[in-house]
Design an enzyme around this catalytic site. Structure first.
Site, PDB file in Angstrom:
ATOM      1  CB  SER A  45      17.244  -8.844  32.400  1.00  0.00           C
ATOM      2  OG  SER A  45      16.050  -9.146  33.091  1.00  0.00           O
ATOM      3  CB  CYS A  46      20.669  -6.301  29.194  1.00  0.00           C
ATOM      4  SG  CYS A  46      19.872  -7.563  28.158  1.00  0.00           S
ATOM      5  CB  THR A  47      20.704  -2.435  32.968  1.00  0.00           C
ATOM      6  OG1 THR A  47      20.390  -1.864  31.699  1.00  0.00           O
ATOM      7  CG2 THR A  47      21.377  -1.408  33.861  1.00  0.00           C
TER       8      THR A  47
END
Length: 155
Positions: A45-47
């Site tokens: 998700s952060c990527t």
């Protein structure tokens, strides 16, 4: 202390940034700032969130805004993360979590029934005057960068 709210002066920071040096919120007074908090470099998700903001960076710049990603990861991890995914947004390291805590984003989380402390994914749109113009908490990544861009354009 209450959670930062729309209309409040955004909590200030001066943190180490990717590539060396430091970055302060005060340096961008007079420009809208998109400050997004994320838990950890190089997770799915952060990527996806970082790629979304990076892809739209030219549009944010056209609207006069700066995009800054903030997590408790080290600069070394940020540099690897940026290189691996060709990210173009600025990343700052809050290893001591002082800024994360100032924005009230160090929270209890639950995964697979296990409780732990971590960073809540959130985005703050800070207006030219240094005041919080909009807040997104518990962000869902899909379509988020586009929604934030529209809010910047509406300022």
């Amino acid at each position: 202390m209450a959670d930062p709210a729309v209309g409040d002066i955004a909590p200030q920071f001066d943190l180490p940034r990717d590539g060396g040096g430091s970055l302060s919120l005060a340096a961008f007074r007079g420009k809208p700032v998109v400050l997004y908090f994320y838990p950890q470099d190089d997770t799915t998700s952060c990527t996806n969130e970082a790629i979304g903001f990076s892809q739209l960076k030219p549009e944010f710049e056209k609207a006069g805004a700066v995009v800054i990603g903030l997590s408790p990861d080290s600069i070394k991890k940020h540099d690897k993360f940026k290189a691996k995914y060709d990210l173009t947004v600025d990343l700052v390291a809050d290893e001591e979590r002082k800024v994360i805590e100032a924005y009230h984003l160090w929270v209890e989380k639950t995964m697979y029934g296990r409780k732990y402390m971590g960073v809540e994914r959130a985005t703050f749109l800070i207006g030219k005057d240094g005041r919080i113009a909009r807040i997104w908490r518990q962000v869902r990544v899909k379509g988020h960068a586009e929604e934030v861009l529209e809010a910047v354009r509406a300022l």
